[in-house]
Design a protein around this motif. Structure first.
Motif, mmCIF file in Angstrom:
data_model
loop_
_atom_site.group_PDB
_atom_site.id
_atom_site.type_symbol
_atom_site.label_atom_id
_atom_site.label_comp_id
_atom_site.label_asym_id
_atom_site.label_seq_id
_atom_site.Cartn_x
_atom_site.Cartn_y
_atom_site.Cartn_z
ATOM 1 N N PHE C 247 -15.942 71.246 6.826
ATOM 2 C CA PHE C 247 -16.496 70.508 7.968
ATOM 3 C C PHE C 247 -17.597 69.586 7.445
ATOM 4 O O PHE C 247 -18.563 70.069 6.835
ATOM 5 C CB PHE C 247 -17.051 71.482 9.005
ATOM 6 N N THR C 284 -18.214 75.714 15.440
ATOM 7 C CA THR C 284 -18.285 75.127 14.104
ATOM 8 C C THR C 284 -19.459 74.148 14.011
ATOM 9 O O THR C 284 -20.236 74.162 13.057
ATOM 10 C CB THR C 284 -16.959 74.399 13.784
ATOM 11 N N LYS C 285 -19.576 73.306 15.016
ATOM 12 C CA LYS C 285 -20.676 72.328 15.023
ATOM 13 C C LYS C 285 -22.033 73.015 15.071
ATOM 14 O O LYS C 285 -22.968 72.635 14.364
ATOM 15 C CB LYS C 285 -20.529 71.387 16.228
ATOM 16 N N TYR C 288 -22.793 74.566 11.794
ATOM 17 C CA TYR C 288 -23.139 73.557 10.804
ATOM 18 C C TYR C 288 -24.583 73.092 10.949
ATOM 19 O O TYR C 288 -25.307 72.987 9.965
ATOM 20 C CB TYR C 288 -22.173 72.372 10.928
#
Lengths: 302, 302, 302, 302
Positions: C247, C284-285, C288
């Motif tokens: 990612f 996921t974001k 991150y």
């Protein structure tokens, strides 16, 4: 490193070997039979099964007794099986020759505990020990023991782990239920069951199964694996197997409850009442007289 | 409460039922066969084995389909088995009639997942599903999958749990090794093995075993139990079994790696390279053409 | 030969190692911790347990990382555990240093699959992989997955093997139940349960257990063993563990249902509906942004 | 239906309950402790573990003794554990009060076999039986038995299943290795090991583990599960546990090899040589004198 030899890969030999290998406690197994290609192809069947169970046991199928080496335990199922209507003792002469010949060969390459399964199983154990001089047991009445427990559990509608107790004497028609050992939960079974009905069941069910199925495999094949496991893993379970008794001038194999580990014993005769002890003595005498007489009939052991 | 029905108690049916019951995850089992006395006596054999394992599974052997009720999973092994030299597809007509008739009866009393084992297994699954309208799988190529892994492990002298990968397509001579899935540890097997030799083995070993042993039992009987367990316990293992694919105007059963739980799927086609996908499509077409032609030969499904 | 390394022998490390060894599929294990005498005495405890189970696994407890060599799988539980009231992410800085340092040392002597358990577990897996360059997984949401299933089974009064489905995203407070995967028998759970109640349970139960018991051990210790077993034995079970996703400029570890064997993958994203996919992207974001910011706070990884 | 009660859910109580439930042979379990919320949250931990193993055992954690009903077996770990430097007998007075109080309550709602684990374990068993009038065993020296076997296996570099033999007498510092029972394969161990070294190990290792780890859990927790299993499943394994002996005017609990099933016995004293028998008699006398003296110190039993 645990290595087990299976002598004979007929129906019962296959079932015992399969159950033993699936137990996951064997490092190496060798499968022997005189029939060409049979043990080799059985090896492949076992490899496929082991793949499914993710077990890495080494297996070798062979027609050569020379490959049966360094085993901890050797399980003998070689010989003729009973046919419908036949009595186990009818197999004596024919199987005694096979067993005697194995008894000369196997100890050369194996310092093992020998477990006899070929019928008449107790007498074949006696012959194997007589000829080889090696410690031998017969799977004896542990099979009857489990049949008796399963029948009582079914009759009384209780789980089978509630039922305890043993069958003793000679494996087969002369086996006797040692009623002084039979309990449900921790109580003597007493009149909760019809004892004659239980006795009839234990005597007749193997013949009934042979008639319908061609042989008994799943029951004995599982029960005998339990014996092997208790030996190999030193579990010291009490089972009713036939171990050597010294009687007159012979070693005879009679079943009674005994501790089963790498060493067999001690026996739990102290569990038994007078009547049950008397049954065992009677079984021993009867065994001895048939055995002595039969020995005379076979040249090889003369 | 997990209840499993076993339709057919021949050699392979017995082996699957035995392994499943010894797994300890079944509460109740019913064993059905048309042969008088066979399932009943098999019930007794299983009771004796269960006693040894201290399991309390309820078992019923029966000649009446009416006793097969309320099962979660029904495993069908009924029908004729292959004889030496015979191809699985040769059994189509004879077994299709049996399977179609079961497909009419069984769903009346069982809201189950149906697991087909009778040969030609994938087509019999298609017929069962066509007639019953119930979700049906075939044990398909999971048997070949384990045979392939065991052979590679043996060749490379590594434990079988190092080897991964699947065989797909139709169970039998047309099954194809899906080489893009075959790994040792986590590496593609590449040239470490002679691929043609592996393919020859997977194709020829069942026939060789049948010739020497009269049938394949221990391998399939163990591998199929792994499928049943994964379904019953929702283990969600990826296996190569045949599940329904819609192709032209029929449902056809083709094996490819797929997640196996109470629900079957999704398929893991994404694992495959172009070549392996092409093989599966080709297998599907070939299946369809033989299947359609064969359907026309049997009145019962017209 | 299967050898497993356990880095960290605190409560959870002990429970995982114990369960793994009792599984019977490990030939050799090495137990490492920095606390003097702890891994050595734990070795003795395990030997006593192995004696009871008749298993012959070789075990070594050590304070020297040099002894951790040739492992197939390395399980990392080193670092601080959560205390009551603490969030997993609060442990980031302190544990990242430990993990980074292990990531430099362990690959020198082990060509292994690395299984991260130290919290915040997914981020620690990302750090371990970033520093070591070796394939690393986090046990991720498989723990939440089983908690969810057990709660639904209890609520609906069905056996837990009837319930299927997964929890995904980041392990901990941000984990999301992937409702499109949740089934009872083979039906979507739909309105049979109060979804918010299930979500609350999955979020709150670990904190509640920590408060009452000082830590969560039996649940995770059993569930994580199932992951290890599936890897070691190539069982290819679908589980919701966190594996590497690329990612932006980092590798991030997010849980979703994925096939677990010696190779991890493929993912079963195809099982999910739009909403569940969106949850995973969002997780996921979020991962991150916290991860990047935290990385800046630790010199060692600069 | 097998139901087991666990009285006390501290470290050792948890480990025993966990192992027992994971064994898969229990239908229902009840976990009791006086600490609020502890047994309830432990119930949740167990549910999560059971979900992973796909077991459907019913579990209840509770602070109310009224919930402990209809158990087949009750395992008592309640009371204070040993702290570093403490002797087991130092716990007598404090734990005797707890045990006596349980002995009054538990039999009201449970017709069970009582298994004592609380220290000093043999005396607590005697007190429980004296107060309750119910058959009680102590896990006794089976823990030492396995420690001895594991140490000899390690020393001789043989698999632990090659080693047999028992430790007897009172659990703790006065336990004695019954050397006449100790075999490797089927041979008496003789001079193959330094007997004093083995004796020192068996005496000192629990204290060393407590010092490094805060308590012994994995060893006893596994070994005691083996006892419970042998009782519940009527496995009839020979183990060295303490069962009631009538000595002068009291029942005292001394360990010697004995058959363990739903019924405990018979004892295998016949295995022992003169020296080992003398040790057991001496242990019995020593037990009796400390026990009588201690009884006088506690009002509750007066």
């Amino acid at each position: 490193m645990t290595k087990i030899g299976f002598i004979g890969t007929g129906k019962i030999g296959q079932t015992i070997a399969f159950n033993t290998l699936m137990g996951g406690y064997v490092d190496e197994a060798v499968l022997y039979d005189i029939i060409p290609d049979l043990p080799e192809k059985f090896e492949h069947e076992l490899r496929h099964a082991l793949a499914s169970r993710r077990l890495k046991t080494e297996v070798l199928g062979t027609n050569s007794l020379d490959d049966v080496t360094s085993c901890d335990v050797v399980v003998v199922t070689a010989g003729k099986p009973r046919k419908p209507g036949m009595d186990r003792r009818d197999l004596f002469v024919e199987n005694a020759k096979i067993i005697a010949s194995l008894a000369k060969e196997l100890p050369k390459r194996n310092d093992a505990i020998y477990v006899m399964v070929s019928n008449p199983v107790d007498m074949m154990a006696s012959i194997f020990m007589k000829v080889s001089g090696k410690y031998t047991i017969s799977t004896g009445d542990q099979v009857e023991t489990m049949r008796m427990r399963s029948f009582i559990a079914k009759k009384l509608k209780v789980p089978v782990n509630y039922v305890n107790g043993y069958v003793g004497g000679e494996h087969g028609d002369d086996a006797v239920i040692l009623w002084s050992t039979v309990t449900v939960k921790d109580q003597l079974v007493g009149d909760k069951v019809d004892k004659e009905e239980v006795e009839r069941y234990v005597k007749s069910i193997p013949g009934d199964i042979i008639k319908a199925m061609g042989g008994t495999t799943w029951g004995p094949g599982t029960i005998i694996e339990e014996i092997i496991r208790s030996i190999v893993l030193n579990e010291n379970k009490v089972m009713s197997i036939a171990f050597p008794h010294y009687f007159e001038d012979e070693i005879v194999h009679i079943s009674e409850p005994v501790v089963v580990g790498r060493k067999i014993g001690p026996s739990l005769e102290s569990l038994l009442d007078e009547k049950d002890r008397w049954h065992l003595i009677s079984a021993t005498k009867d065994f001895y007289s048939f055995y002595k007489e039969s020995l005379n009939r076979i040249q090889i052991l003369a």
